[in-house]
Write a protein that holds these residues in place. Structure first.
Motif, PDB file in Angstrom:
ATOM      1  N   ASN A  15      35.873 -37.850  98.485  1.00 42.25           N
ATOM      2  CA  ASN A  15      36.514 -37.688  97.185  1.00 42.25           C
ATOM      3  C   ASN A  15      38.015 -37.736  97.356  1.00 42.25           C
ATOM      4  N   GLY A  16      38.632 -38.788  96.848  1.00 39.69           N
ATOM      5  CA  GLY A  16      40.067 -38.951  97.021  1.00 39.69           C
ATOM      6  C   GLY A  16      40.898 -37.976  96.226  1.00 39.69           C
ATOM      7  N   LEU A  17      40.262 -37.216  95.324  1.00 39.15           N
ATOM      8  CA  LEU A  17      41.000 -36.258  94.504  1.00 39.15           C
ATOM      9  C   LEU A  17      41.151 -34.916  95.194  1.00 39.15           C
ATOM     10  N   ASN A  18      40.478 -34.699  96.315  1.00 40.53           N
ATOM     11  CA  ASN A  18      40.516 -33.420  97.013  1.00 40.53           C
ATOM     12  C   ASN A  18      41.226 -33.552  98.351  1.00 40.53           C
ATOM     13  N   LEU A  19      41.833 -32.448  98.787  1.00 39.58           N
ATOM     14  CA  LEU A  19      42.455 -32.425 100.101  1.00 39.58           C
ATOM     15  C   LEU A  19      41.389 -32.193 101.153  1.00 39.58           C
ATOM     16  N   LEU A  20      41.496 -32.889 102.273  1.00 40.62           N
ATOM     17  CA  LEU A  20      40.560 -32.688 103.365  1.00 40.62           C
ATOM     18  C   LEU A  20      40.866 -31.394 104.094  1.00 40.62           C
ATOM     19  N   GLU A  21      39.824 -30.716 104.547  1.00 41.57           N
ATOM     20  CA  GLU A  21      40.020 -29.543 105.385  1.00 41.57           C
ATOM     21  C   GLU A  21      40.448 -30.000 106.776  1.00 41.57           C
ATOM     22  N   THR A  22      41.140 -29.142 107.492  1.00 37.04           N
ATOM     23  CA  THR A  22      41.551 -29.467 108.851  1.00 37.04           C
ATOM     24  C   THR A  22      40.321 -29.515 109.747  1.00 37.04           C
ATOM     25  N   PRO A  23      40.381 -30.261 110.845  1.00 38.67           N
ATOM     26  CA  PRO A  23      39.243 -30.321 111.775  1.00 38.67           C
ATOM     27  C   PRO A  23      38.820 -28.947 112.289  1.00 38.67           C
ATOM     28  N   SER A  24      39.811 -28.081 112.536  1.00 39.35           N
ATOM     29  CA  SER A  24      39.479 -26.751 113.051  1.00 39.35           C
ATOM     30  C   SER A  24      38.720 -25.924 112.017  1.00 39.35           C
ATOM     31  N   PHE A  25      39.065 -26.081 110.723  1.00 42.75           N
ATOM     32  CA  PHE A  25      38.355 -25.336 109.695  1.00 42.75           C
ATOM     33  C   PHE A  25      36.959 -25.902 109.485  1.00 42.75           C
ATOM     34  N   GLN A  26      36.821 -27.222 109.560  1.00 44.44           N
ATOM     35  CA  GLN A  26      35.502 -27.829 109.452  1.00 44.44           C
ATOM     36  C   GLN A  26      34.601 -27.357 110.597  1.00 44.44           C
ATOM     37  N   LYS A  27      35.184 -27.213 111.794  1.00 44.33           N
ATOM     38  CA  LYS A  27      34.419 -26.706 112.931  1.00 44.33           C
ATOM     39  C   LYS A  27      33.987 -25.271 112.690  1.00 44.33           C
ATOM     40  N   ALA A  28      34.894 -24.446 112.113  1.00 44.40           N
ATOM     41  CA  ALA A  28      34.545 -23.060 111.815  1.00 44.40           C
ATOM     42  C   ALA A  28      33.417 -22.987 110.794  1.00 44.40           C
ATOM     43  N   LEU A  29      33.419 -23.905 109.827  1.00 45.17           N
ATOM     44  CA  LEU A  29      32.342 -23.958 108.837  1.00 45.17           C
ATOM     45  C   LEU A  29      31.006 -24.267 109.493  1.00 45.17           C
ATOM     46  N   LYS A  30      31.009 -25.254 110.356  1.00 39.14           N
ATOM     47  CA  LYS A  30      29.772 -25.659 111.012  1.00 39.14           C
ATOM     48  C   LYS A  30      29.227 -24.548 111.902  1.00 39.14           C
ATOM     49  N   GLU A  31      30.125 -23.805 112.524  1.00 39.71           N
ATOM     50  CA  GLU A  31      29.703 -22.738 113.424  1.00 39.71           C
ATOM     51  C   GLU A  31      29.542 -21.409 112.701  1.00 39.71           C
ATOM     52  N   VAL A 164      55.155 -21.185 111.352  1.00 32.24           N
ATOM     53  CA  VAL A 164      55.130 -19.993 112.200  1.00 32.24           C
ATOM     54  C   VAL A 164      54.030 -19.038 111.753  1.00 32.24           C
ATOM     55  N   ILE A 165      53.930 -18.802 110.455  1.00 35.14           N
ATOM     56  CA  ILE A 165      52.931 -17.860 109.949  1.00 35.14           C
ATOM     57  C   ILE A 165      51.520 -18.411 110.117  1.00 35.14           C
ATOM     58  N   ALA A 166      51.293 -19.648 109.701  1.00 34.79           N
ATOM     59  CA  ALA A 166      49.951 -20.222 109.773  1.00 34.79           C
ATOM     60  C   ALA A 166      49.461 -20.345 111.210  1.00 34.79           C
ATOM     61  N   SER A 167      50.362 -20.683 112.115  1.00 37.81           N
ATOM     62  CA  SER A 167      49.974 -20.891 113.515  1.00 37.81           C
ATOM     63  C   SER A 167      49.685 -19.590 114.249  1.00 37.81           C
ATOM     64  N   SER A 168      49.915 -18.460 113.586  1.00 37.20           N
ATOM     65  CA  SER A 168      49.644 -17.159 114.193  1.00 37.20           C
ATOM     66  C   SER A 168      48.191 -16.740 114.041  1.00 37.20           C
ATOM     67  N   PHE A 169      47.441 -17.481 113.205  1.00 39.21           N
ATOM     68  CA  PHE A 169      46.060 -17.094 112.916  1.00 39.21           C
ATOM     69  C   PHE A 169      45.104 -18.246 113.222  1.00 39.21           C
ATOM     70  N   PRO A 170      43.900 -17.928 113.735  1.00 37.40           N
ATOM     71  CA  PRO A 170      42.898 -18.981 113.979  1.00 37.40           C
ATOM     72  C   PRO A 170      42.371 -19.535 112.663  1.00 37.40           C
ATOM     73  N   ALA A 171      41.722 -20.667 112.734  1.00 37.69           N
ATOM     74  CA  ALA A 171      41.319 -21.403 111.531  1.00 37.69           C
ATOM     75  C   ALA A 171      40.444 -20.591 110.589  1.00 37.69           C
ATOM     76  N   HIS A 172      39.512 -19.815 111.135  1.00 35.54           N
ATOM     77  CA  HIS A 172      38.537 -19.144 110.275  1.00 35.54           C
ATOM     78  C   HIS A 172      39.145 -18.025 109.429  1.00 35.54           C
ATOM     79  N   ILE A 173      40.363 -17.594 109.785  1.00 32.49           N
ATOM     80  CA  ILE A 173      40.999 -16.497 109.041  1.00 32.49           C
ATOM     81  C   ILE A 173      42.403 -16.874 108.594  1.00 32.49           C
ATOM     82  N   ARG A 174      42.787 -18.127 108.814  1.00 35.78           N
ATOM     83  CA  ARG A 174      44.175 -18.547 108.618  1.00 35.78           C
ATOM     84  C   ARG A 174      44.648 -18.391 107.168  1.00 35.78           C
ATOM     85  N   PHE A 175      43.830 -18.807 106.225  1.00 38.79           N
ATOM     86  CA  PHE A 175      44.244 -18.745 104.823  1.00 38.79           C
ATOM     87  C   PHE A 175      44.544 -17.313 104.412  1.00 38.79           C
TER      88      PHE A 175
END
Length: 236
Positions: A15-31, A164-175
């Motif tokens: 869907n071109g109207l949505n932003l893609l999730e980062t690979p690390s977040f997609q991995k967290a979803l799968k796991e 700096v702030i975003a890179s302080s947290f892993p993907a599954h809890i970053r937001f």
């Protein structure tokens, strides 16, 4: 947007109207690593990242609260100057800041965002006293120079802040981690900066008291920056 299943992730890709999730977040979803109560998980598992993130970035909000909002009040009520001088100076500073943020963002990709944030805080310390000195001259040209340079310094601090702030947290809890850190630094920084500046001016009858407040926030930020670990910067 967060896709909640593998099917959703595929849907996001198509869907071109949505932003893609980062690979690390997609991995967290799968796991299935996403916490059920992210707000609680942030304070339980990553309290040091939150505290370091807030304190190392609070000076940028203090600076913006003073430079963008309190300067006009100071100039009108304390210096007795016309409001238009500060409105126009702030607009000029904002225009310059647009380009300064882009340039600072470019350098973020070349040097560490922590180093750029540290440089911004050092410049903030060096500019805090000259800033009010130039305002106190009541010269329109010098006031414009003071405000524009202040906005450039703030841009140097603002550009690397998100990284700096975003890179302080892993993907599954970053937001959630980034959102909480942003909220707290805004509350402690820009949220109280105009009020505390008013108090300091009333107590000491000098803009240099506000300079001291800015310097203190920048010193705290530089000290706290040592404890910021952006180990998740290269995760994606």
């Amino acid at each position: 947007m967060h896709c909640r299943s593998d099917t959703d992730v595929s849907g996001c890709r198509g869907n071109g109207l949505n932003l893609l999730e980062t690979p690390s977040f997609q991995k967290a979803l799968k796991e299935k690593e996403l916490p059920k109560l992210p707000f609680i998980s942030v304070f339980k598992d990553y309290p040091k990242q939150v505290v370091a993130g807030v304190l190392s970035n609070v000076s940028s909000d203090v600076a913006f609260g003073v430079f963008a909002f309190y300067t006009a009040t100071y100039g009108i009520n304390y210096l007795g100057l016309n409001q238009s001088i500060f409105v126009n100076a702030t607009l000029a500073g904002a225009v310059v800041a647009v380009f300064a943020i882009f340039l600072s963002g470019y350098f973020c990709d070349i040097v560490s965002p922590k180093k750029l944030l540290g440089l911004g805080n050092v410049l903030l310390i060096l500019w805090a006293i000259p800033y009010f000195y130039l305002l106190n001259t009541k010269s329109t040209g010098l006031i414009f120079a003071a405000v524009i340079i202040a906005f450039v310094i703030h841009s140097i601090m603002w550009a690397p802040l998100a990284s700096v702030i975003a890179s302080s947290f892993p993907a599954h809890i970053r937001f959630s981690g980034a959102a909480i850190t942003y909220m707290l630094r805004g509350l402690l920084g820009g949220g109280v900066a105009p009020l505390l500046s008013t108090y300091l001016l009333n107590q000491f009858n000098s803009g240099y008291a506000i300079s001291g407040y800015i310097v203190l926030s920048a010193v705290i930020a530089l000290f706290s920056l040592k404890y910021v670990n952006i180990k998740y910067q290269k995760e994606d």
